[in-house]
Scaffold this motif. Sequence first.
Motif, PDB file in Angstrom:
ATOM      1  N   UNK A 114       0.823  -1.156  -0.137  1.00  0.00           N
ATOM      2  CA  UNK A 114      -0.017  -0.131  -0.017  1.00  0.00           C
ATOM      3  C   UNK A 114       1.128   1.373  -0.013  1.00  0.00           C
ATOM      4  N   UNK A 115       2.025   1.143   0.456  1.00  0.00           N
ATOM      5  CA  UNK A 115       2.886   2.251   0.726  1.00  0.00           C
ATOM      6  C   UNK A 115       4.269   2.019   0.408  1.00  0.00           C
ATOM      7  N   UNK A 116       4.950   3.225  -0.292  1.00  0.00           N
ATOM      8  CA  UNK A 116       6.401   3.185  -0.365  1.00  0.00           C
ATOM      9  C   UNK A 116       7.159   4.615  -0.074  1.00  0.00           C
ATOM     10  N   UNK A 117       8.410   4.379   0.457  1.00  0.00           N
ATOM     11  CA  UNK A 117       9.011   5.756   0.833  1.00  0.00           C
ATOM     12  C   UNK A 117      10.500   5.397   0.503  1.00  0.00           C
ATOM     13  N   UNK A 118      11.149   6.346   0.458  1.00  0.00           N
ATOM     14  CA  UNK A 118      12.801   6.195   0.064  1.00  0.00           C
ATOM     15  C   UNK A 118      13.667   7.094   0.829  1.00  0.00           C
ATOM     16  N   UNK A 119      14.821   6.842   1.036  1.00  0.00           N
ATOM     17  CA  UNK A 119      15.946   7.743   1.710  1.00  0.00           C
ATOM     18  C   UNK A 119      17.003   7.484   0.987  1.00  0.00           C
ATOM     19  N   UNK A 120      17.550   8.359  -0.168  1.00  0.00           N
ATOM     20  CA  UNK A 120      18.524   7.877  -0.656  1.00  0.00           C
ATOM     21  C   UNK A 120      18.304   6.713  -1.482  1.00  0.00           C
ATOM     22  N   UNK A 154      -0.459   2.039   6.221  1.00  0.00           N
ATOM     23  CA  UNK A 154      -1.205   2.505   5.013  1.00  0.00           C
ATOM     24  C   UNK A 154      -0.229   3.695   4.424  1.00  0.00           C
ATOM     25  N   UNK A 155       0.695   4.044   5.310  1.00  0.00           N
ATOM     26  CA  UNK A 155       1.476   5.237   4.573  1.00  0.00           C
ATOM     27  C   UNK A 155       2.954   5.169   5.650  1.00  0.00           C
ATOM     28  N   UNK A 156       3.986   5.829   4.968  1.00  0.00           N
ATOM     29  CA  UNK A 156       5.112   5.766   5.329  1.00  0.00           C
ATOM     30  C   UNK A 156       6.021   7.165   5.206  1.00  0.00           C
ATOM     31  N   UNK A 166       2.087   5.047   9.270  1.00  0.00           N
ATOM     32  CA  UNK A 166       0.657   5.183   9.669  1.00  0.00           C
ATOM     33  C   UNK A 166      -0.127   4.022   9.660  1.00  0.00           C
ATOM     34  N   UNK A 167      -0.941   3.497  10.415  1.00  0.00           N
ATOM     35  CA  UNK A 167      -1.536   2.136  10.395  1.00  0.00           C
ATOM     36  C   UNK A 167      -2.919   2.383  10.488  1.00  0.00           C
TER      37      UNK A 167
END
Length: 385
Positions: A114-120, A154-156, A166-167
Amino acid sequence: MPSLSIYLLCPTCVASQQCAEEDFDWPAACIELEQHLSRWAEDGRWTEYFCLADGHFASIDSVLLLQGGTLCLSGSRDRNVNLWDLRQLGVEPSQVLVKALGTQKNSTHKGWVWSLAALDHRVCSGSWDSTVKLWDMAADGQQFGEIKGKAAVLCLSYRPDILVTGTYDKKVTVYDPRVGPALLKSRRLHSSAVLALLADDRHIISGSEDHTLVVFDRRANSVLQRLQLDSYLLCMSYQEPQLWAGDNQGLLHVFANREGCFQLVRVGQGPYPCPTLLGPLSYPLDPRWWLAAGLGEPHLSVTCSSFLQTFDVGHRSQITGIKHSLGALYTTSTDKTIRVHVPTDPPRTICTRSHHNVLNGICAEGNLVVAASGGLSLEVWRLQA
């Protein structure tokens, strides 16, 4: 050449007083705006379109561009996170899809991604299986960590010192990704599922189905603000000091961060009939792009106050994705459209693309724009460099 003069006015300022922001990059903002208008001129006639339809067998719900838009990750209800090499678009189509992340036999996760996030080069994926998995793209996408939670993720948001989730169980949870990841704190900040999330060095901002936006002060370790809204937010895009958000009614909201407090802002039209850019700018700009986009003469003014304001940008149902920057604005919706705007007051739509299915999110990086489709595909536009 006419000069684009844009003033950010505080409620206590007179109409002609400019409020300077020392850190605002005026040249970069004007260059980006001019480039954005140029790329989408004539209803996007000069963009290249690609449909990547062979990687997933269920709805794609999240998309993330990496490394300046050369790589792309997509998360789907088929439980996979796919890696795409967008450098191969139009060159070697069979090599655009690289692989699905993970070593599990059938899927990356055991639930919808449901969600993706990145740091470098580090990436995390959140799933309805209540886990967050961490991936090292510098090591060919190898997994280097996993968080096992108690509810659907649900969110990152991924920062150097924290990873925030966030769940579905109404909680915002903070981990230290440098150790473990280790659980730092978990709080039930909402009375319903947490649907949208952002973090910076000072704040954690969360939106929920309970129609609230909560601003948590990281330094004070307490809730700074709780704003009650008429709708609930599904997506957010933040570039200080502005937070743009899309809601379940197809409307956009703009919040201003004023000395650590976020307010819904009403941006006045000013004395000129043309739209006003939402930002403090004062820099020469070629007026041809404004005229070509139907924006009128570039002699503009901005005022701000604390009254509630929403923008209707033409979506007929919920806004599922938003990407805002100094000179560009993109939105996607379950009404099956992606809309390209200039971030003015009100936002001016310069291009609309219709799709055969709902669109669930959007990401823009470099000269690539990618939307996640409920029709099992990634919709890609390559812009003029």
